[in-house]
Design a protein around this motif. Sequence first.
Motif, PDB file in Angstrom:
ATOM      1  N   ILE A  50      68.067  -5.254 -90.092  1.00 26.35           N
ATOM      2  CA  ILE A  50      68.691  -4.137 -90.814  1.00 26.35           C
ATOM      3  C   ILE A  50      69.708  -3.422 -89.941  1.00 26.35           C
ATOM      4  CG2 ILE A  50      68.199  -1.857 -91.817  1.00 26.35           C
ATOM      5  CD1 ILE A  50      65.519  -3.076 -92.824  1.00 26.35           C
ATOM      6  N   ALA A  51      69.400  -3.291 -88.653  1.00 31.70           N
ATOM      7  CA  ALA A  51      70.352  -2.648 -87.738  1.00 31.70           C
ATOM      8  C   ALA A  51      71.653  -3.450 -87.659  1.00 31.70           C
ATOM      9  CB  ALA A  51      69.734  -2.509 -86.356  1.00 31.70           C
ATOM     10  N   HIS A  52      71.548  -4.788 -87.734  1.00 30.42           N
ATOM     11  CA  HIS A  52      72.741  -5.629 -87.737  1.00 30.42           C
ATOM     12  C   HIS A  52      73.536  -5.489 -89.033  1.00 30.42           C
ATOM     13  CE1 HIS A  52      72.329  -7.846 -84.000  1.00 30.42           C
ATOM     14  NE2 HIS A  52      71.068  -8.148 -84.264  1.00 30.42           N
ATOM     15  N   ASP A  53      72.804  -5.320 -90.145  1.00 28.51           N
ATOM     16  CA  ASP A  53      73.463  -5.296 -91.458  1.00 28.51           C
ATOM     17  C   ASP A  53      72.811  -4.213 -92.323  1.00 28.51           C
ATOM     18  OD1 ASP A  53      74.858  -5.839 -93.737  1.00 28.51           O
ATOM     19  OD2 ASP A  53      74.120  -7.892 -94.006  1.00 28.51           O
ATOM     20  N   PRO A  54      73.109  -2.957 -92.068  1.00 27.88           N
ATOM     21  CA  PRO A  54      72.400  -1.855 -92.748  1.00 27.88           C
ATOM     22  C   PRO A  54      72.657  -1.773 -94.246  1.00 27.88           C
ATOM     23  CG  PRO A  54      74.204  -1.017 -91.396  1.00 27.88           C
ATOM     24  CD  PRO A  54      74.062  -2.464 -91.063  1.00 27.88           C
ATOM     25  N   LEU A  55      73.662  -2.472 -94.748  1.00 31.74           N
ATOM     26  CA  LEU A  55      73.921  -2.429 -96.182  1.00 31.74           C
ATOM     27  C   LEU A  55      73.281  -3.605 -96.928  1.00 31.74           C
ATOM     28  CD1 LEU A  55      77.652  -1.257 -96.289  1.00 31.74           C
ATOM     29  CD2 LEU A  55      75.553   0.106 -96.496  1.00 31.74           C
ATOM     30  N   ASN A  56      72.589  -4.467 -96.214  1.00 31.36           N
ATOM     31  CA  ASN A  56      71.888  -5.590 -96.851  1.00 31.36           C
ATOM     32  C   ASN A  56      70.532  -5.083 -97.336  1.00 31.36           C
ATOM     33  OD1 ASN A  56      70.585  -7.913 -97.629  1.00 31.36           O
ATOM     34  ND2 ASN A  56      71.169  -9.089 -95.816  1.00 31.36           N
ATOM     35  N   LEU A  57      70.509  -4.587 -98.548  1.00 27.84           N
ATOM     36  CA  LEU A  57      69.302  -3.919 -99.049  1.00 27.84           C
ATOM     37  C   LEU A  57      68.173  -4.893 -99.344  1.00 27.84           C
ATOM     38  CD1 LEU A  57      70.802  -1.123-101.314  1.00 27.84           C
ATOM     39  CD2 LEU A  57      70.367  -1.152 -98.853  1.00 27.84           C
ATOM     40  N   ALA A  58      68.482  -6.172 -99.452  1.00 25.79           N
ATOM     41  CA  ALA A  58      67.412  -7.156 -99.623  1.00 25.79           C
ATOM     42  C   ALA A  58      66.483  -7.156 -98.416  1.00 25.79           C
ATOM     43  CB  ALA A  58      68.005  -8.544 -99.833  1.00 25.79           C
ATOM     44  N   LEU A  59      67.016  -6.865 -97.248  1.00 24.81           N
ATOM     45  CA  LEU A  59      66.186  -6.792 -96.046  1.00 24.81           C
ATOM     46  C   LEU A  59      65.193  -5.631 -96.148  1.00 24.81           C
ATOM     47  CD1 LEU A  59      68.929  -7.444 -93.350  1.00 24.81           C
ATOM     48  CD2 LEU A  59      67.141  -9.035 -94.084  1.00 24.81           C
ATOM     49  N   TYR A  60      65.623  -4.508 -96.674  1.00 22.99           N
ATOM     50  CA  TYR A  60      64.732  -3.362 -96.876  1.00 22.99           C
ATOM     51  C   TYR A  60      63.594  -3.761 -97.822  1.00 22.99           C
ATOM     52  CZ  TYR A  60      68.597  -0.406 -95.077  1.00 22.99           C
ATOM     53  OH  TYR A  60      69.589   0.168 -94.330  1.00 22.99           O
ATOM     54  N   SER A  61      63.972  -4.462 -98.864  1.00 19.53           N
ATOM     55  CA  SER A  61      62.972  -4.899 -99.846  1.00 19.53           C
ATOM     56  C   SER A  61      61.967  -5.849 -99.207  1.00 19.53           C
ATOM     57  CB  SER A  61      63.681  -5.582-101.026  1.00 19.53           C
ATOM     58  OG  SER A  61      62.761  -6.082-101.952  1.00 19.53           O
ATOM     59  N   ASP A  62      62.459  -6.790 -98.400  1.00 19.31           N
ATOM     60  CA  ASP A  62      61.558  -7.735 -97.727  1.00 19.31           C
ATOM     61  C   ASP A  62      60.613  -7.006 -96.783  1.00 19.31           C
ATOM     62  OD1 ASP A  62      62.676  -9.858 -99.044  1.00 19.31           O
ATOM     63  OD2 ASP A  62      63.983 -10.466 -97.396  1.00 19.31           O
ATOM     64  N   LEU A  63      61.125  -6.038 -96.047  1.00 20.06           N
ATOM     65  CA  LEU A  63      60.277  -5.281 -95.121  1.00 20.06           C
ATOM     66  C   LEU A  63      59.227  -4.477 -95.888  1.00 20.06           C
ATOM     67  CD1 LEU A  63      59.474  -4.281 -92.370  1.00 20.06           C
ATOM     68  CD2 LEU A  63      61.424  -2.712 -92.397  1.00 20.06           C
TER      69      LEU A  63
END
Length: 585
Positions: free
Chosen positions: A232-245
Amino acid sequence: MLEGNDDPQLQAEGELSLARMALDSGDLNHAANHLAGAVAWSPGHPEVRELMGQLVREHGAATPDLFDIKGSAFIGTVVARAYALGSLGQHAEAFQLLVSASAYDPSMPWAEVDWMSDPHIAEAIHPEITVRAMMRLATALADPVTDPAVRAASAPYLTFVSNAVAAHSYYGLLIGVASSISRRAGSLEQALAWATQAVQTDPTAMTELYLASVYRSMKQVDAAAQSFERAIAHDPLNLALYSDLAELYATHQQLPKALQWIDKAMAIDPDYDCVVHVGQRLRFEQDHDARHLIQLADFASAHPGSDCNHEDLTAACWEEPWLGFVPASTESCTNLLSQAVEQKIDGPITMSVSSFEPPSAITAITRTFPGSSVTTGPAPGADPHRPLRTVRAQVWTPDGQPAVAPPSQRAVAALQQTAQFRLGNPPAAYDHAVSLAGLSLDDLLGVLVHPVAPPSDGDIPWHDYPALWIRVVQTWACLGMLHHQADEPWQTSARREVLVDLTFGAEDWVTETALFALITAAWVDQSSREDVANVVRDRFETLKSAYAVRPVTIAPSLARLALLTPQIDGGTREFAAEILAETDD
């Protein structure tokens, strides 16, 4: 492709014989067609490779053109073209075609060719080509692969990508996708080593995601979460990562942390579909407030073009009565019925119940065991056999007998085909019930009180659950009523009138199923919500009077339904919660 008891080896040999005959007569196109057929049946058959070798020797660079894959191609033709290209040294295109075939059917050993294990070929193919192909393969494989056939068929790719990593150790994304294939194959230690190497070589959101995925498979939650956070720090606008976490935390019973990440994502984009779907499911998991699922259903309806295949609404509803399934009855007489069926009692049953029980419950006994006798005690207050107000549609007489004619055979067959224990979720149930749209209201009313025989096939042995089967049929019949003259405005529609009449009719299982249908209408049609909420409120006002003076067996079910109603008022919500609290006690 395989049908019945067809033997792949015999089928392949038959195709090979036809291919040789066509080749001997000079008909190359027919020969190629039959060779492709043999490949589809048994790609590893020795004579398949032998005949392909003959074609390549005799026709050289023209051989692949015999296997035309323009448009919608036969899978045997795709693989045969790949074999021909591979024999001619055109490995990059051959490799991509084999991956396409494996993505279509991962269980077939399409990739079992010698050159797939050649390190020089893995080195010669550009790593970007390998990455794209392996990403496609990864999406086609289960995570993890448990099917032995799929695992065996995938082994050549694992060898290939291992060689590719050795040759292109500078290419972090390639190493990461190798870890993905290895993880799916169950080689977690190798997957971890590759994912770690990928991050060290090229620390990006994607390589961190590969590492997080390995840690997640190894159930190392903290390490996986740290990798997700770095991604997420690398790509803070990739909200799919937030969902996965969030999913990671939720899976390991850390809902507060999960919802913190959902909130962070929604602060960036409150309409990002993955976050909305996962977030509403997790909020429901936290407090069991159906309003979260109603909001999710509304969002899904307003955003039908999502690229993601979301199952969050169904997953949240799955174990919930009246959301994911039709709940069983709780009456004394049906409890006895279940025992009698289990004990295989032969003959009529005689029983006495101290208070009123619904006509449908008694019908379940008398229909299952003809000649049975059930007597009930007094019912203080208003007579539960009679409607609570003036209605036009009545299905029970004051003495608990059917008040409508039996349904037609067409209706019986339709209900046998449509009725099922699982609802999926309310909008899905509404959609499934459209198959009943062609039935008349008379037929749909008839099946409510004239039990339909259960189907002889299916996943559930319905003859062992006669009471539940009746409730299932009643539920789908009422859902079917929602599709009766569906173009009529809700407030003045025949479908509304009949369902409201049933809701205020004799106290019965039909009360529950009619109310469920009305609530389902409110889920799928926002314009009906205020009206349905008022109907539910009014029905609960009448329930209070009966509940105060006698047991009401359907009260807990009605309470659950009230809490699923969009825009239900606070007073009804509070009374429903009180009923359920007393039931739980």
